[in-house]
Design a protein around this motif. Sequence first.
Motif, PDB file in Angstrom:
ATOM      1  N   THR A 187     -53.105  -7.198  10.555  1.00  0.00           N
ATOM      2  CA  THR A 187     -52.605  -7.753   9.377  1.00  0.00           C
ATOM      3  C   THR A 187     -50.927  -7.482   8.967  1.00  0.00           C
ATOM      4  OG1 THR A 187     -52.423  -6.067   7.508  1.00  0.00           O
ATOM      5  CG2 THR A 187     -54.985  -7.325   7.555  1.00  0.00           C
ATOM      6  N   LEU A 188     -50.951  -8.969   8.066  1.00  0.00           N
ATOM      7  CA  LEU A 188     -49.874  -9.634   7.147  1.00  0.00           C
ATOM      8  C   LEU A 188     -49.171  -8.534   6.073  1.00  0.00           C
ATOM      9  CD1 LEU A 188     -48.896 -12.966   7.809  1.00  0.00           C
ATOM     10  CD2 LEU A 188     -48.986 -11.266   9.876  1.00  0.00           C
ATOM     11  N   ASP A 204     -53.792  -9.434  -0.575  1.00  0.00           N
ATOM     12  CA  ASP A 204     -54.737  -9.152  -2.112  1.00  0.00           C
ATOM     13  C   ASP A 204     -55.699  -9.670  -1.993  1.00  0.00           C
ATOM     14  OD1 ASP A 204     -55.042 -12.264  -2.300  1.00  0.00           O
ATOM     15  OD2 ASP A 204     -52.981 -12.684  -2.454  1.00  0.00           O
ATOM     16  N   THR A 205     -56.018  -9.004  -2.740  1.00  0.00           N
ATOM     17  CA  THR A 205     -57.636  -8.864  -3.478  1.00  0.00           C
ATOM     18  C   THR A 205     -58.405 -10.276  -2.985  1.00  0.00           C
ATOM     19  OG1 THR A 205     -57.454  -8.253  -5.746  1.00  0.00           O
ATOM     20  CG2 THR A 205     -57.720  -6.657  -4.509  1.00  0.00           C
ATOM     21  N   ASP A 206     -57.562 -11.301  -3.130  1.00  0.00           N
ATOM     22  CA  ASP A 206     -57.910 -12.662  -3.547  1.00  0.00           C
ATOM     23  C   ASP A 206     -58.411 -13.345  -1.902  1.00  0.00           C
ATOM     24  OD1 ASP A 206     -58.454 -13.771  -6.334  1.00  0.00           O
ATOM     25  OD2 ASP A 206     -56.191 -13.912  -6.141  1.00  0.00           O
ATOM     26  N   GLN A 207     -57.725 -12.612  -1.461  1.00  0.00           N
ATOM     27  CA  GLN A 207     -57.821 -12.838   0.342  1.00  0.00           C
ATOM     28  C   GLN A 207     -58.670 -11.815   0.495  1.00  0.00           C
ATOM     29  OE1 GLN A 207     -53.927 -12.271   1.542  1.00  0.00           O
ATOM     30  NE2 GLN A 207     -53.251 -14.121   1.953  1.00  0.00           N
ATOM     31  N   ILE A 208     -58.908 -10.669   0.404  1.00  0.00           N
ATOM     32  CA  ILE A 208     -60.041  -9.850   0.438  1.00  0.00           C
ATOM     33  C   ILE A 208     -61.477 -10.342   0.511  1.00  0.00           C
ATOM     34  CG2 ILE A 208     -61.228  -7.327   0.690  1.00  0.00           C
ATOM     35  CD1 ILE A 208     -58.100  -6.401   0.157  1.00  0.00           C
ATOM     36  N   LEU A 245     -62.613 -10.693   3.675  1.00  0.00           N
ATOM     37  CA  LEU A 245     -61.188 -11.848   4.039  1.00  0.00           C
ATOM     38  C   LEU A 245     -61.848 -13.007   4.276  1.00  0.00           C
ATOM     39  CD1 LEU A 245     -60.382  -7.918   6.540  1.00  0.00           C
ATOM     40  CD2 LEU A 245     -59.302  -8.943   4.380  1.00  0.00           C
ATOM     41  N   ILE A 246     -62.439 -13.703   4.034  1.00  0.00           N
ATOM     42  CA  ILE A 246     -62.474 -15.356   3.886  1.00  0.00           C
ATOM     43  C   ILE A 246     -61.803 -15.709   3.316  1.00  0.00           C
ATOM     44  CG2 ILE A 246     -64.106 -15.327   1.865  1.00  0.00           C
ATOM     45  CD1 ILE A 246     -66.171 -16.721   2.743  1.00  0.00           C
ATOM     46  N   GLY A 247     -60.925 -15.164   2.492  1.00  0.00           N
ATOM     47  CA  GLY A 247     -59.644 -15.458   1.961  1.00  0.00           C
ATOM     48  C   GLY A 247     -58.735 -15.709   2.535  1.00  0.00           C
ATOM     49  N   LEU A 248     -58.764 -15.382   3.358  1.00  0.00           N
ATOM     50  CA  LEU A 248     -57.375 -15.126   4.460  1.00  0.00           C
ATOM     51  C   LEU A 248     -56.912 -16.539   5.041  1.00  0.00           C
ATOM     52  CD1 LEU A 248     -58.083 -12.412   6.733  1.00  0.00           C
ATOM     53  CD2 LEU A 248     -55.733 -12.540   5.127  1.00  0.00           C
ATOM     54  N   PRO A 249     -55.816 -17.237   5.001  1.00  0.00           N
ATOM     55  CA  PRO A 249     -55.647 -18.899   5.122  1.00  0.00           C
ATOM     56  C   PRO A 249     -56.319 -18.772   7.332  1.00  0.00           C
ATOM     57  CG  PRO A 249     -53.747 -17.473   4.873  1.00  0.00           C
ATOM     58  CD  PRO A 249     -54.668 -16.511   4.307  1.00  0.00           C
ATOM     59  N   ASP A 250     -56.922 -20.128   6.678  1.00  0.00           N
ATOM     60  CA  ASP A 250     -57.114 -20.535   8.648  1.00  0.00           C
ATOM     61  C   ASP A 250     -55.836 -20.342   9.607  1.00  0.00           C
ATOM     62  OD1 ASP A 250     -59.814 -20.233   7.991  1.00  0.00           O
ATOM     63  OD2 ASP A 250     -59.690 -22.089   6.857  1.00  0.00           O
ATOM     64  N   ASN A 251     -54.601 -21.112   8.851  1.00  0.00           N
ATOM     65  CA  ASN A 251     -53.725 -21.361   9.913  1.00  0.00           C
ATOM     66  C   ASN A 251     -52.785 -19.914  10.335  1.00  0.00           C
ATOM     67  OD1 ASN A 251     -52.880 -20.865   6.812  1.00  0.00           O
ATOM     68  ND2 ASN A 251     -50.589 -21.788   7.394  1.00  0.00           N
ATOM     69  N   TYR A 290     -55.032 -16.543   9.681  1.00  0.00           N
ATOM     70  CA  TYR A 290     -55.739 -15.974  10.887  1.00  0.00           C
ATOM     71  C   TYR A 290     -57.112 -16.970  11.383  1.00  0.00           C
ATOM     72  CZ  TYR A 290     -53.800 -12.147   7.886  1.00  0.00           C
ATOM     73  OH  TYR A 290     -52.781 -11.429   8.127  1.00  0.00           O
ATOM     74  N   PRO A 291     -56.661 -17.670  12.334  1.00  0.00           N
ATOM     75  CA  PRO A 291     -58.197 -18.500  12.933  1.00  0.00           C
ATOM     76  C   PRO A 291     -59.358 -17.894  13.181  1.00  0.00           C
ATOM     77  CG  PRO A 291     -56.091 -18.259  14.674  1.00  0.00           C
ATOM     78  CD  PRO A 291     -55.888 -17.579  13.193  1.00  0.00           C
ATOM     79  N   ALA A 292     -59.381 -16.766  13.570  1.00  0.00           N
ATOM     80  CA  ALA A 292     -60.402 -15.230  14.002  1.00  0.00           C
ATOM     81  C   ALA A 292     -60.675 -14.935  13.054  1.00  0.00           C
ATOM     82  CB  ALA A 292     -60.321 -14.428  15.422  1.00  0.00           C
ATOM     83  N   ARG A 293     -61.448 -15.323  12.257  1.00  0.00           N
ATOM     84  CA  ARG A 293     -62.159 -14.239  10.980  1.00  0.00           C
ATOM     85  C   ARG A 293     -62.674 -13.579  10.862  1.00  0.00           C
ATOM     86  NH1 ARG A 293     -59.858 -16.969   8.480  1.00  0.00           N
ATOM     87  NH2 ARG A 293     -60.830 -16.265   6.450  1.00  0.00           N
ATOM     88  N   PHE A 294     -62.617 -12.155  10.425  1.00  0.00           N
ATOM     89  CA  PHE A 294     -62.976 -11.313  10.207  1.00  0.00           C
ATOM     90  C   PHE A 294     -64.593 -10.821  10.625  1.00  0.00           C
ATOM     91  CE2 PHE A 294     -64.049  -6.765   7.412  1.00  0.00           C
ATOM     92  CZ  PHE A 294     -63.159  -6.441   8.050  1.00  0.00           C
ATOM     93  N   VAL A 295     -65.529 -11.912   9.584  1.00  0.00           N
ATOM     94  CA  VAL A 295     -66.238 -11.176  10.097  1.00  0.00           C
ATOM     95  C   VAL A 295     -66.922 -12.911  10.897  1.00  0.00           C
ATOM     96  CG1 VAL A 295     -68.632 -11.320   8.947  1.00  0.00           C
ATOM     97  CG2 VAL A 295     -66.594  -9.957   8.207  1.00  0.00           C
ATOM     98  N   GLY A 296     -67.967 -13.133  11.649  1.00  0.00           N
ATOM     99  CA  GLY A 296     -67.593 -14.204  12.650  1.00  0.00           C
ATOM    100  C   GLY A 296     -68.857 -14.798  12.074  1.00  0.00           C
ATOM    101  N   ASP A 297     -68.574 -16.207  11.879  1.00  0.00           N
ATOM    102  CA  ASP A 297     -69.694 -17.440  11.055  1.00  0.00           C
ATOM    103  C   ASP A 297     -71.109 -16.816  11.504  1.00  0.00           C
ATOM    104  OD1 ASP A 297     -67.699 -18.859  10.355  1.00  0.00           O
ATOM    105  OD2 ASP A 297     -67.377 -20.390  12.514  1.00  0.00           O
ATOM    106  N   GLY A 298     -71.727 -16.662  10.646  1.00  0.00           N
ATOM    107  CA  GLY A 298     -73.574 -16.258  10.644  1.00  0.00           C
ATOM    108  C   GLY A 298     -73.872 -14.731  11.436  1.00  0.00           C
ATOM    109  N   ASP A 299     -73.004 -14.118  11.559  1.00  0.00           N
ATOM    110  CA  ASP A 299     -72.489 -12.745  10.679  1.00  0.00           C
ATOM    111  C   ASP A 299     -72.376 -11.910   9.580  1.00  0.00           C
ATOM    112  OD1 ASP A 299     -72.358 -12.884  14.363  1.00  0.00           O
ATOM    113  OD2 ASP A 299     -70.963 -12.406  14.204  1.00  0.00           O
ATOM    114  N   VAL A 300     -73.016 -10.620   9.557  1.00  0.00           N
ATOM    115  CA  VAL A 300     -72.816  -9.720   8.518  1.00  0.00           C
ATOM    116  C   VAL A 300     -72.054  -8.698   8.497  1.00  0.00           C
ATOM    117  CG1 VAL A 300     -74.704 -10.736   7.522  1.00  0.00           C
ATOM    118  CG2 VAL A 300     -74.924  -8.759   8.621  1.00  0.00           C
ATOM    119  N   LYS A 301     -71.619  -8.845   9.104  1.00  0.00           N
ATOM    120  CA  LYS A 301     -70.848  -7.096  10.172  1.00  0.00           C
ATOM    121  C   LYS A 301     -69.553  -8.000  10.724  1.00  0.00           C
ATOM    122  CE  LYS A 301     -72.798  -4.192   8.558  1.00  0.00           C
ATOM    123  NZ  LYS A 301     -72.891  -3.171   6.747  1.00  0.00           N
TER     124      LYS A 301
END
Length: 223
Positions: free
Chosen positions: A51-52, A56-60, A84-90, A92-103
């Motif tokens: 991470t950078l 913050d907790t709003d990003q987490i 971590l869905i609150g991380l900016p896409d620009n 973090y283009p790869a998400r912490f949890v992938g689309d359709g995943d729960v882990k």
Amino acid sequence: MHCACASQSCQARGCPKGCEGPLLCHQRREPSSAISTPADTQAAELEPIMTLQNIDTDQIIPAEYLTLVPSKPDEYEKLGSYALIGLPDNLYPARFVGDGDVKTKYTVIIGGQNFGCGSSREHAPVALGAAGAQAVVAESYARIFFRNCMSTGELYPVETELRLCDELKTGEDVTVDMDNNVLINHTTGKEYKLQALGDAGPVIDAGGLFDYARKQGMIKAAA
């Protein structure tokens, strides 16, 4: 045991400079990175994600997901899927949890300074733990986030004086050895000194503050 294996934990995803992810003991996966535990405990193979600064907790976990109740197993799992869905896409283009995943597939988070700043919501470490994260290694933490990691038992907040988010790259093989307070990068062969967890370690090992108090006889065990 002194591992990054919270009672309800898993992993995380990547970013350009790096991102975050925690870890799961008693389970092995490729490629490898691990949190080392005492001799009688098996460590998992994991991947770090960095991470950078000032995550913050709003990003987490954004406020809109705080209606989920972690004590309900289905909502606990769902909470983790939003970690971590609150991380900016620009950034973090790869998400912490992938689309359709729960882990998440990453279980060790490598952070910078002031990790977990912002509001005092306990949902932040719980969401990371529910996603599969088991440890964060960062330069510093917001005090309330560190305390919430300890009280919930979801995540090991390991500190280092080094800025590892500039040193490590997403997907490198690492071992976080909390017995010897060292992070080993098996990809480069480098080792980095970590600070001891101290009194927080046994509390997180026990599964959180209340479980620790019960095991120590400070409060009555649950009926």
